[in-house]
Design a protein around this motif. Structure first.
Motif, PDB file in Angstrom:
ATOM      1  N   SER A 166     -27.836  46.833  12.159  1.00  0.00           N
ATOM      2  CA  SER A 166     -26.927  45.888  12.529  1.00  0.00           C
ATOM      3  C   SER A 166     -26.869  44.748  11.568  1.00  0.00           C
ATOM      4  CB  SER A 166     -26.826  45.567  13.946  1.00  0.00           C
ATOM      5  OG  SER A 166     -28.024  44.898  14.574  1.00  0.00           O
ATOM      6  N   ALA A 167     -28.157  44.329  11.515  1.00  0.00           N
ATOM      7  CA  ALA A 167     -28.509  42.935  10.711  1.00  0.00           C
ATOM      8  C   ALA A 167     -27.911  43.212   8.989  1.00  0.00           C
ATOM      9  CB  ALA A 167     -29.845  42.443  10.617  1.00  0.00           C
ATOM     10  N   LEU A 168     -28.140  44.421   8.776  1.00  0.00           N
ATOM     11  CA  LEU A 168     -27.381  44.713   7.000  1.00  0.00           C
ATOM     12  C   LEU A 168     -26.100  44.784   7.312  1.00  0.00           C
ATOM     13  CD1 LEU A 168     -28.070  45.844   4.455  1.00  0.00           C
ATOM     14  CD2 LEU A 168     -28.327  47.964   5.268  1.00  0.00           C
ATOM     15  N   PHE A 169     -25.329  45.009   8.183  1.00  0.00           N
ATOM     16  CA  PHE A 169     -23.928  45.223   8.261  1.00  0.00           C
ATOM     17  C   PHE A 169     -23.266  44.045   8.961  1.00  0.00           C
ATOM     18  CE2 PHE A 169     -24.723  49.688   7.631  1.00  0.00           C
ATOM     19  CZ  PHE A 169     -23.680  50.156   6.765  1.00  0.00           C
ATOM     20  N   HIS A 170     -23.838  43.139   9.291  1.00  0.00           N
ATOM     21  CA  HIS A 170     -23.371  41.962  10.125  1.00  0.00           C
ATOM     22  C   HIS A 170     -22.138  40.984   9.221  1.00  0.00           C
ATOM     23  CE1 HIS A 170     -26.099  38.902   8.688  1.00  0.00           C
ATOM     24  NE2 HIS A 170     -25.374  37.962   9.241  1.00  0.00           N
ATOM     25  N   ASP A 171     -22.669  41.069   7.970  1.00  0.00           N
ATOM     26  CA  ASP A 171     -21.736  40.016   7.176  1.00  0.00           C
ATOM     27  C   ASP A 171     -21.000  40.874   6.171  1.00  0.00           C
ATOM     28  OD1 ASP A 171     -21.855  37.711   8.590  1.00  0.00           O
ATOM     29  OD2 ASP A 171     -23.165  36.579   7.226  1.00  0.00           O
ATOM     30  N   ILE A 172     -21.111  42.022   6.113  1.00  0.00           N
ATOM     31  CA  ILE A 172     -20.400  42.908   5.241  1.00  0.00           C
ATOM     32  C   ILE A 172     -18.814  42.540   4.907  1.00  0.00           C
ATOM     33  CG2 ILE A 172     -19.610  44.829   6.635  1.00  0.00           C
ATOM     34  CD1 ILE A 172     -20.665  46.669   4.270  1.00  0.00           C
ATOM     35  N   SER A 173     -18.121  42.145   5.913  1.00  0.00           N
ATOM     36  CA  SER A 173     -16.764  41.511   5.699  1.00  0.00           C
ATOM     37  C   SER A 173     -16.503  40.206   5.353  1.00  0.00           C
ATOM     38  CB  SER A 173     -15.790  42.017   6.939  1.00  0.00           C
ATOM     39  OG  SER A 173     -15.702  43.552   6.894  1.00  0.00           O
ATOM     40  N   LYS A 174     -17.686  39.465   5.386  1.00  0.00           N
ATOM     41  CA  LYS A 174     -17.709  37.707   5.196  1.00  0.00           C
ATOM     42  C   LYS A 174     -16.526  37.439   4.291  1.00  0.00           C
ATOM     43  CE  LYS A 174     -19.375  33.967   6.791  1.00  0.00           C
ATOM     44  NZ  LYS A 174     -19.617  33.371   8.300  1.00  0.00           N
ATOM     45  N   GLN A 209     -12.671  34.094   9.111  1.00  0.00           N
ATOM     46  CA  GLN A 209     -14.244  33.811   9.743  1.00  0.00           C
ATOM     47  C   GLN A 209     -14.083  34.131  11.130  1.00  0.00           C
ATOM     48  OE1 GLN A 209     -17.155  32.822   8.863  1.00  0.00           O
ATOM     49  NE2 GLN A 209     -17.961  32.530  11.101  1.00  0.00           N
ATOM     50  N   GLU A 210     -12.998  34.142  11.736  1.00  0.00           N
ATOM     51  CA  GLU A 210     -12.530  34.327  13.268  1.00  0.00           C
ATOM     52  C   GLU A 210     -12.793  35.806  13.456  1.00  0.00           C
ATOM     53  OE1 GLU A 210     -10.788  32.526  11.464  1.00  0.00           O
ATOM     54  OE2 GLU A 210     -11.218  30.581  12.243  1.00  0.00           O
ATOM     55  N   VAL A 211     -12.476  36.635  12.430  1.00  0.00           N
ATOM     56  CA  VAL A 211     -12.449  38.253  12.860  1.00  0.00           C
ATOM     57  C   VAL A 211     -13.366  38.947  11.808  1.00  0.00           C
ATOM     58  CG1 VAL A 211     -10.146  38.103  13.363  1.00  0.00           C
ATOM     59  CG2 VAL A 211     -10.646  38.456  10.942  1.00  0.00           C
ATOM     60  N   HIS A 212     -14.067  38.189  11.178  1.00  0.00           N
ATOM     61  CA  HIS A 212     -15.104  38.903  10.157  1.00  0.00           C
ATOM     62  C   HIS A 212     -16.067  39.709  10.806  1.00  0.00           C
ATOM     63  CE1 HIS A 212     -18.375  36.121  10.909  1.00  0.00           C
ATOM     64  NE2 HIS A 212     -19.135  36.855  10.534  1.00  0.00           N
ATOM     65  N   ALA A 213     -16.552  39.489  12.194  1.00  0.00           N
ATOM     66  CA  ALA A 213     -17.607  40.476  12.790  1.00  0.00           C
ATOM     67  C   ALA A 213     -16.989  41.641  13.385  1.00  0.00           C
ATOM     68  CB  ALA A 213     -17.975  39.553  14.153  1.00  0.00           C
ATOM     69  N   GLU A 214     -15.949  41.741  13.894  1.00  0.00           N
ATOM     70  CA  GLU A 214     -14.933  42.689  14.405  1.00  0.00           C
ATOM     71  C   GLU A 214     -14.725  43.723  13.003  1.00  0.00           C
ATOM     72  OE1 GLU A 214     -14.310  39.965  15.111  1.00  0.00           O
ATOM     73  OE2 GLU A 214     -14.231  39.768  17.471  1.00  0.00           O
ATOM     74  N   GLU A 215     -14.219  43.012  12.051  1.00  0.00           N
ATOM     75  CA  GLU A 215     -14.056  43.887  10.775  1.00  0.00           C
ATOM     76  C   GLU A 215     -15.394  44.341  10.073  1.00  0.00           C
ATOM     77  OE1 GLU A 215     -11.339  44.783   8.666  1.00  0.00           O
ATOM     78  OE2 GLU A 215     -10.446  44.425  10.711  1.00  0.00           O
ATOM     79  N   GLY A 216     -16.320  43.797  10.125  1.00  0.00           N
ATOM     80  CA  GLY A 216     -17.822  44.085   9.869  1.00  0.00           C
ATOM     81  C   GLY A 216     -18.125  45.568  10.544  1.00  0.00           C
ATOM     82  N   ALA A 217     -17.850  45.444  11.910  1.00  0.00           N
ATOM     83  CA  ALA A 217     -18.136  46.462  12.671  1.00  0.00           C
ATOM     84  C   ALA A 217     -17.148  48.013  12.483  1.00  0.00           C
ATOM     85  CB  ALA A 217     -18.023  45.972  14.212  1.00  0.00           C
ATOM     86  N   ARG A 218     -16.141  47.399  12.028  1.00  0.00           N
ATOM     87  CA  ARG A 218     -15.218  48.717  11.775  1.00  0.00           C
ATOM     88  C   ARG A 218     -15.673  49.463  10.356  1.00  0.00           C
ATOM     89  NH1 ARG A 218     -11.763  49.417   7.733  1.00  0.00           N
ATOM     90  NH2 ARG A 218     -11.827  47.437   7.165  1.00  0.00           N
ATOM     91  N   SER A 225     -23.492  45.367  18.199  1.00  0.00           N
ATOM     92  CA  SER A 225     -24.111  44.221  17.750  1.00  0.00           C
ATOM     93  C   SER A 225     -23.375  43.414  16.460  1.00  0.00           C
ATOM     94  CB  SER A 225     -25.533  44.716  17.486  1.00  0.00           C
ATOM     95  OG  SER A 225     -26.418  45.130  18.483  1.00  0.00           O
ATOM     96  N   VAL A 226     -22.879  44.225  15.703  1.00  0.00           N
ATOM     97  CA  VAL A 226     -22.184  43.719  14.648  1.00  0.00           C
ATOM     98  C   VAL A 226     -20.973  43.156  14.981  1.00  0.00           C
ATOM     99  CG1 VAL A 226     -20.821  43.937  12.621  1.00  0.00           C
ATOM    100  CG2 VAL A 226     -23.136  45.396  12.954  1.00  0.00           C
ATOM    101  N   ALA A 227     -20.223  43.424  15.986  1.00  0.00           N
ATOM    102  CA  ALA A 227     -19.015  42.875  16.569  1.00  0.00           C
ATOM    103  C   ALA A 227     -19.274  41.659  17.300  1.00  0.00           C
ATOM    104  CB  ALA A 227     -18.378  43.765  17.263  1.00  0.00           C
ATOM    105  N   ASP A 228     -20.492  41.510  18.039  1.00  0.00           N
ATOM    106  CA  ASP A 228     -21.005  40.526  18.836  1.00  0.00           C
ATOM    107  C   ASP A 228     -21.738  39.531  18.217  1.00  0.00           C
ATOM    108  OD1 ASP A 228     -19.313  41.633  20.880  1.00  0.00           O
ATOM    109  OD2 ASP A 228     -21.411  42.766  21.800  1.00  0.00           O
TER     110      ASP A 228
END
Length: 296
Positions: free
Chosen positions: A78-86, A91-100, A123-126
């Motif tokens: 989850s740490a590896l993927f947490h900012d993949i869509s940054k 900024q407001e949706v990058h966590a949800e996009e990263g989870a996808r 974990s990525v989404a949150d």
């Protein structure tokens, strides 16, 4: 009775492939943006910086998870993927996009349990959650704490000093800039829940404080309550003319102390050879055609 060692669900080779995918995704996100990428001239909005931040978060989160009893593999991935869509999402949706993105990758690469994939993606989404960390799972808490901790300490200090250049600040403002790191660190420490993260935060903030004191002790202007300021003297232009200090503009200098250019020329014993003399003494045939060929 011996301690049972839980085998990792993610092999080193598999994790390396994930890392390569994340880096390539970040790089492609920057290249695909208009005008060369979102704030690309800021290093922390580059693929290189973002991936370095991710690596730091992986290391810190793994340490916290291991000491606090969280599922280490879930935290690492989850740490590896947490900012993949940054770099491609707001900024407001990058966590949800990263989870996808994480879910798409994990479901199509390897044979990972669905429960594992769900935990990672949750974990990525949150990870951008701003509420109390006691509200989230221990794995998500480890990730959020690591994400916070990477912004303080040496890494945060180096970045804030680098930012001084973009803000056209003098080095005498360094202590003020480092104060931002201290303030951010103190605010972050209030959110941290685990003993491990609190210990890391305490150590990092202590080092930042030492660095700030070092700056103040060796750069006098930083500790001066009232910095000296100078304003142009309106009479200075009348006293300074063509680099002659103390000669008032509009006055005539003593003729005995000056020599005109004509005097210097007339008294010169130097023989100057004219162009005509040069041509006469030269063996060059001025009537011959000029070779305009340029060697390749």
């Amino acid at each position: 009775m011996g301690v049972k060692i839980k085998e990792s669900a993610i092999s080193d080779a598999e994790f390396e492939r994930m890392q390569q995918f994340v880096y390539d995704y970040l790089a492609a996100s920057v290249e695909a943006e208009d005008d060369g990428g979102r704030m690309r001239w800021y290093p922390w909005h580059s693929a290189e910086y973002r991936f370095n931040h991710i690596q730091n978060v992986i290391e810190i989160a793994t340490t916290i998870a291991d000491r606090e009893g969280a599922a280490v593999d879930v935290v690492r991935v989850s740490a590896l993927f947490h900012d993949i869509s940054k770099l491609e999402a707001d900024q407001e949706v990058h966590a949800e996009e990263g989870a996808r993105v994480a879910r798409e990758y994990l479901q199509t690469h390897g044979d990972l349990p669905q429960s594992f994939i769900n935990e990672v993606c949750q974990s990525v989404a949150d990870h951008s959650y701003q509420g109390p960390l006691t509200d989230v799972s221990l794995e998500t808490q480890s990730l959020i704490e690591a994400d916070i901790l990477d912004k303080i300490g040496a890494n945060g200090t180096a970045l804030i000093l680098l930012r001084m250049g973009y803000e056209s600040r003098s080095h005498t403002d360094a202590a003020e800039m480092v104060d931002r790191v201290l303030e951010r660190g103190r605010n972050a420490k209030d959110r941290i829940a685990s003993d491990t993260a609190e210990s890391i935060a305490h150590q990092r903030l202590k080092r930042v404080k030492w660095f700030r004191e070092w700056l103040e002790s060796e750069v006098p202007a930083m500790s001066t309550a009232e910095k000296l300021t100078f304003t142009p003297d309106p009479e200075a232009d009348d006293r300074i003319t063509h680099g002659n200090i103390g000669v008032t503009a509009g006055t005539n200098a003593d003729p005995d102390d000056s020599h005109t250019d004509s005097d210097s020329d007339s008294n010169s014993d130097t023989e100057i050879k004219t162009d005509t003399d040069t041509d006469t003494d030269s063996n060059i045939n001025t009537n011959s055609p000029v070779d305009t060929h340029i060697t390749d």
